[in-house]
Scaffold this motif. Structure first.
Motif, PDB file in Angstrom:
ATOM      1  N   MET A 138       0.814  -1.210   0.000  1.00 20.86           N
ATOM      2  CA  MET A 138       0.000   0.000   0.000  1.00 20.86           C
ATOM      3  C   MET A 138       0.852   1.265   0.000  1.00 20.86           C
ATOM      4  O   MET A 138       1.862   1.361   0.690  1.00 20.86           O
ATOM      5  CB  MET A 138      -0.910   0.013   1.240  1.00 20.86           C
ATOM      6  N   ASN A 139       0.382   2.245  -0.813  1.00 21.89           N
ATOM      7  CA  ASN A 139       0.974   3.580  -0.797  1.00 21.89           C
ATOM      8  C   ASN A 139      -0.048   4.502  -0.134  1.00 21.89           C
ATOM      9  O   ASN A 139      -1.090   4.817  -0.730  1.00 21.89           O
ATOM     10  CB  ASN A 139       1.271   4.050  -2.221  1.00 21.89           C
ATOM     11  N   PRO A 140       0.190   4.948   1.104  1.00 22.67           N
ATOM     12  CA  PRO A 140      -0.811   5.739   1.842  1.00 22.67           C
ATOM     13  C   PRO A 140      -1.278   6.990   1.102  1.00 22.67           C
ATOM     14  O   PRO A 140      -2.451   7.361   1.183  1.00 22.67           O
ATOM     15  CB  PRO A 140      -0.079   6.105   3.135  1.00 22.67           C
ATOM     16  N   LYS A 141      -0.379   7.645   0.362  1.00 22.18           N
ATOM     17  CA  LYS A 141      -0.769   8.857  -0.378  1.00 22.18           C
ATOM     18  C   LYS A 141      -1.763   8.514  -1.470  1.00 22.18           C
ATOM     19  O   LYS A 141      -2.761   9.230  -1.676  1.00 22.18           O
ATOM     20  CB  LYS A 141       0.460   9.528  -0.973  1.00 22.18           C
ATOM     21  N   TYR A 142      -1.524   7.437  -2.193  1.00 20.66           N
ATOM     22  CA  TYR A 142      -2.451   7.026  -3.253  1.00 20.66           C
ATOM     23  C   TYR A 142      -3.795   6.634  -2.652  1.00 20.66           C
ATOM     24  O   TYR A 142      -4.859   6.936  -3.207  1.00 20.66           O
ATOM     25  CB  TYR A 142      -1.887   5.842  -4.038  1.00 20.66           C
ATOM     26  N   LYS A 143      -3.749   5.969  -1.517  1.00 12.87           N
ATOM     27  CA  LYS A 143      -4.983   5.519  -0.878  1.00 12.87           C
ATOM     28  C   LYS A 143      -5.836   6.707  -0.438  1.00 12.87           C
ATOM     29  O   LYS A 143      -7.081   6.684  -0.540  1.00 12.87           O
ATOM     30  CB  LYS A 143      -4.658   4.647   0.333  1.00 12.87           C
ATOM     31  N   ALA A 144      -5.190   7.758   0.014  1.00 16.29           N
ATOM     32  CA  ALA A 144      -5.920   8.955   0.465  1.00 16.29           C
ATOM     33  C   ALA A 144      -6.489   9.728  -0.707  1.00 16.29           C
ATOM     34  O   ALA A 144      -7.547  10.360  -0.604  1.00 16.29           O
ATOM     35  CB  ALA A 144      -4.988   9.840   1.290  1.00 16.29           C
ATOM     36  N   ARG A 145      -5.775   9.681  -1.852  1.00 12.84           N
ATOM     37  CA  ARG A 145      -6.169  10.503  -3.010  1.00 12.84           C
ATOM     38  C   ARG A 145      -7.135   9.800  -3.961  1.00 12.84           C
ATOM     39  O   ARG A 145      -7.995  10.417  -4.548  1.00 12.84           O
ATOM     40  CB  ARG A 145      -4.914  10.892  -3.793  1.00 12.84           C
ATOM     41  N   LYS A 146      -6.936   8.480  -4.118  1.00 10.80           N
ATOM     42  CA  LYS A 146      -7.686   7.762  -5.155  1.00 10.80           C
ATOM     43  C   LYS A 146      -8.830   6.963  -4.537  1.00 10.80           C
ATOM     44  O   LYS A 146      -8.625   6.125  -3.671  1.00 10.80           O
ATOM     45  CB  LYS A 146      -6.740   6.819  -5.910  1.00 10.80           C
ATOM     46  N   ARG A 147     -10.040   7.269  -5.044  1.00 12.20           N
ATOM     47  CA  ARG A 147     -11.227   6.626  -4.489  1.00 12.20           C
ATOM     48  C   ARG A 147     -11.214   5.123  -4.740  1.00 12.20           C
ATOM     49  O   ARG A 147     -11.597   4.341  -3.865  1.00 12.20           O
ATOM     50  CB  ARG A 147     -12.481   7.239  -5.090  1.00 12.20           C
ATOM     51  N   ASN A 148     -10.778   4.674  -5.911  1.00 18.94           N
ATOM     52  CA  ASN A 148     -10.830   3.258  -6.279  1.00 18.94           C
ATOM     53  C   ASN A 148      -9.480   2.547  -6.088  1.00 18.94           C
ATOM     54  O   ASN A 148      -9.250   1.475  -6.631  1.00 18.94           O
ATOM     55  CB  ASN A 148     -11.291   3.104  -7.730  1.00 18.94           C
ATOM     56  N   TYR A 149      -8.599   3.205  -5.340  1.00 18.81           N
ATOM     57  CA  TYR A 149      -7.263   2.615  -5.139  1.00 18.81           C
ATOM     58  C   TYR A 149      -7.364   1.309  -4.349  1.00 18.81           C
ATOM     59  O   TYR A 149      -8.021   1.250  -3.299  1.00 18.81           O
ATOM     60  CB  TYR A 149      -6.356   3.599  -4.392  1.00 18.81           C
ATOM     61  N   LYS A 150      -6.745   0.264  -4.865  1.00 16.98           N
ATOM     62  CA  LYS A 150      -6.753  -1.044  -4.209  1.00 16.98           C
ATOM     63  C   LYS A 150      -5.406  -1.331  -3.555  1.00 16.98           C
ATOM     64  O   LYS A 150      -5.333  -1.623  -2.361  1.00 16.98           O
ATOM     65  CB  LYS A 150      -7.104  -2.137  -5.218  1.00 16.98           C
ATOM     66  N   ASN A 151      -4.360  -1.238  -4.348  1.00 16.94           N
ATOM     67  CA  ASN A 151      -3.003  -1.425  -3.829  1.00 16.94           C
ATOM     68  C   ASN A 151      -1.999  -1.050  -4.917  1.00 16.94           C
ATOM     69  O   ASN A 151      -2.383  -0.731  -6.040  1.00 16.94           O
ATOM     70  CB  ASN A 151      -2.769  -2.868  -3.347  1.00 16.94           C
ATOM     71  N   SER A 152      -0.733  -1.110  -4.576  1.00 13.27           N
ATOM     72  CA  SER A 152       0.338  -0.860  -5.554  1.00 13.27           C
ATOM     73  C   SER A 152       1.050  -2.154  -5.904  1.00 13.27           C
ATOM     74  O   SER A 152       2.231  -2.172  -6.266  1.00 13.27           O
ATOM     75  CB  SER A 152       1.337   0.158  -4.988  1.00 13.27           C
ATOM     76  N   GLY A 153       0.303  -3.238  -5.782  1.00 15.63           N
ATOM     77  CA  GLY A 153       0.825  -4.575  -6.031  1.00 15.63           C
ATOM     78  C   GLY A 153       0.660  -5.428  -4.788  1.00 15.63           C
ATOM     79  O   GLY A 153       0.163  -4.970  -3.746  1.00 15.63           O
ATOM     80  N   VAL A 154       1.030  -6.669  -4.902  1.00 12.36           N
ATOM     81  CA  VAL A 154       1.003  -7.556  -3.733  1.00 12.36           C
ATOM     82  C   VAL A 154       2.385  -8.170  -3.553  1.00 12.36           C
ATOM     83  O   VAL A 154       3.101  -8.416  -4.534  1.00 12.36           O
ATOM     84  CB  VAL A 154      -0.056  -8.682  -3.875  1.00 12.36           C
ATOM     85  N   VAL A 155       2.748  -8.377  -2.291  1.00 13.59           N
ATOM     86  CA  VAL A 155       4.004  -9.056  -1.970  1.00 13.59           C
ATOM     87  C   VAL A 155       3.658 -10.410  -1.355  1.00 13.59           C
ATOM     88  O   VAL A 155       2.789 -10.496  -0.479  1.00 13.59           O
ATOM     89  CB  VAL A 155       4.872  -8.231  -1.004  1.00 13.59           C
ATOM     90  N   ILE A 156       4.336 -11.447  -1.826  1.00 13.22           N
ATOM     91  CA  ILE A 156       3.991 -12.814  -1.440  1.00 13.22           C
ATOM     92  C   ILE A 156       5.195 -13.501  -0.807  1.00 13.22           C
ATOM     93  O   ILE A 156       6.308 -13.460  -1.348  1.00 13.22           O
ATOM     94  CB  ILE A 156       3.545 -13.629  -2.678  1.00 13.22           C
TER      95      ILE A 156
END
Length: 415
Positions: A124-142
Motif C-alpha cells: 500500500m501507498n498511503p498517499k495514493y490511498k488517500a487521493r484515489k477513491r478506487n485505489y486497491k493497492n500498488s501490487g502484492v508481496v507474497i
C-alpha cells in the motif's frame, strides 16, 4: 567459563524466507521498475531497525527475490507478534529510490507458509490511498516459502539439558623433559615446591574440574617405559590400573602423578596420536547414542616437540567428527611451533593426505604466558573455544539437548 558460555548463548534460531511480488506500480518512464524489498523490525520504543534488504530485480513488475537467511533475534527478537514494516522501492542509481508501497507483517503470519502455503500482503501507498477513491493497492508481496525453521541451541542449553563434560589428562613423560632427578627437569621431584608439570596441572585442572560433571579425570601418560616389563607405552594409566584410569578430582591426578613418576623411565619418542585415538574411541562410542549426553575433552600437557606429527594430524582430523575437543598445554620454554600448527588458528589443519578437519577442535595454550596471570585470564584462554566447539558438533549432528530448557528464549519457535 560461565562468562564465555553466556557470550555464545542467545537467541540464535534462524529462518530462510523467499519473497516475490505481483503487479507492482511502474515508477519508470521508459522502462519498468527495478524493485527491492526492505524489512524493518519495530522496536519497543517505536524505532525501526533494518533487518534485511533484498537484491534489486531489474526492469520487472513481478520480481522474484532470492531466498535469504535471517536470525529470529534479528527479525523479531523471538517475539512472534512483533510488528515488521516492509517497504518496496524502485531502485535509483543516484540513491533517490522511488517509494512503491509498504505493508506490515508479523512472524506469526509468516509461519503460515511453513506448510507450503503462500502468504501475501497488499503493498500500500498511503498517499495514493488517500487521493484515489478506487485505489486497491500498488501490487502484492507474497511470501512464497518459509523454507526452514531452525532451532540452534546454545552451549548452556546443552549443559542445562544434561550434557556431561568429561576430561582426560594426558602427561608427556618423554626424555626431552629431562631427568626427574635433575633440578633442570620439568619433572624434577622437589619435596618443597611443585615442578612445572604440577604447576600447570593444578592451575589448569582446578579450572576444568568445576565443569567435569562427576569430578573424575581419566589420567594417562605417554612416552615412558612402564613396569613391569619396562616397554615403551604411549597411552598408559598413570595409576597403573588399565581397567579404571580415573582419578578423584585434580588432587587425585596429582597424587597419581607423584606416585607414578619414580616408577617409570622417561623415554620416547613423543607420539601424541595414540592418546588422541584412545579418547576418540570413547567419543565414537558416545556418538552411537545419538544423544547430547557426554562431550570429551582431552587435556594434553607436553614440552612441545611432537615426533608423529603426520599421525597426530590424521588423528585430529578423525576426531573432529566426534564429540571431543583437545586442549594442549605447553609446559616449559621449548619451541611450540608444532602445537601452533595443530591449533589451526592460522589456517585449516589438514591430514597428510590433505583432508581438512570438519571443525576446529584444538586449542593451544603456552603455560609460561600465564604463570603470573589471574585464574580468570587462564580460564578464559584454556576454555575459550570449548562452548563453540560443543555447539558446532551437536548442531552438525542435529542432536538437541536431552532435556531442552522450556524457558529458552526461542523455544516457541522450534520445529
Amino acid at each position: 567459563f560461565q562468562v564465555i558460555a553466556e557470550e555464545i548463548a542467545g537467541n540464535n534460531g534462524y529462518v530462510e524466507l523467499m519473497f516475490c511480488a505481483k503487479k507492482l506500480d511502474d515508477k519508470d518512464l521508459f522502462s519498468k521498475s527495478d524493485p527491492f524489498l526492505e524489512i524493518y523490525r519495530i522496536n519497543d520504543d517505536e524505532s525501526e531497525q533494518l533487518v534485511y534488504r533484498t537484491e534489486v530485480v531489474k526492469n520487472n513488475l513481478n520480481p522474484v527475490w532470492e531466498s535469504f537467511k535471517v536470525s529470529l533475534s534479528s527479525l523479531c527478537c523471538c517475539e512472534e507478534k512483533r510488528k515488521l514494516r516492509c517497504l518496496v522501492w524502485d531502485y535509483d542509481s543516484r540513491g533517490k529510490h522511488d517509494y512503491i508501497g509498504e505493508f506490515y507483517a508479523t512472524f506469526e503470519e509468516m509461519q503460515k507458509a511453513l506448510g507450503g502455503n503462500k502468504v501475501q500482503w497488499d503493498c500500500m501507498n498511503p498517499k495514493y490511498k488517500a487521493r484515489k477513491r478506487n485505489y486497491k493497492n500498488s501490487g502484492v508481496v507474497i511470501l512464497t516459502e518459509l523454507k526452514k525453521l531452525h532451532r540452534v541451541y546454545s552451549f548452556l542449553d546443552y549443559i542445562m539439558g544434561g550434557c556431561q563434560i568429561h576430561f582426560t589428562v594426558a602427561i608427556d613423560f618423554t626424555a626431552s623433559n629431562g631427568d626427574p632427578r635433575n633440578s633442570c627437569s620439568l619433572h624434577y621431584i622437589n619435596p618443597y615446591q611443585p615442578n612445572e608439570y604440577l604447576k600447570a596441572l593444578i592451575s589448569v585442572g582446578e579450572i576444568c574440574q568445576d565443569y567435569d560433571s562427576d569430578k573424575k579425570f581419566s589420567a594417562l601418560g605417554f612416552g615412558a617405559r612402564i613396569p613391569p616389563k619396562y616397554e615403551v607405552s604411549h597411552d598408559f594409566a598413570i595409576n597403573f590400573d588399565p581397567s579404571n584410569d580415573e582419578c578423584e578430582g585434580i588432587q587425585g591426578v596429582v597424587e597419581s602423578y607423584q606416585s607414578c613418576l619414580p616408577k617409570i623411565q622417561l623415554y620416547g619418542p613423543t607420539n601424541v596420536a595414540p592418546i588422541i585415538s584412545k579418547v576418540a574411541k570413547l567419543a565414537a562410542e558416545e556418538e552411537k547414542t545419538k544423544e547430547a549426553s557426554q562431550y570429551n575433552i582431552l587435556l594434553i600437557m607436553t614440552d612441545g616437540v611432537v615426533t608423529d606429527m603426520g599421525d597426530t594430524r590424521e588423528a585430529i582430523v578423525r576426531a573432529s567428527y566426534l564429540p571431543m575437543s583437545i586442549i594442549i598445554i605447553g609446559v616449559g620454554n621449548a619451541d611450540f611451533t608444532d602445537m601452533q600448527i595443530l591449533d589451526g588458528d592460522d589456517g585449516i589443519l589438514r591430514s597428510p593426505k590433505g583432508e581438512p578437519v570438519l571443525r576446529d577442535i584444538v586449542q593451544f595454550v603456552p603455560f609460561r604466558d600465564f604463570k603470573n596471570a589471574s585464574p580468570a585470564a587462564l580460564a578464559k584462554c584454556v576454555l575459550a573455544e570449548v562452548p563453540k566447539q560443543v555447539v558446532e558438533y551437536y548442531s552438525h549432528k542435529a542432536f538437541p539437548p536431552k532435556c531442552p530448557r522450556m524457558d529458552s528464549p526461542d523455544s516457541a519457535l522450534s520445529s
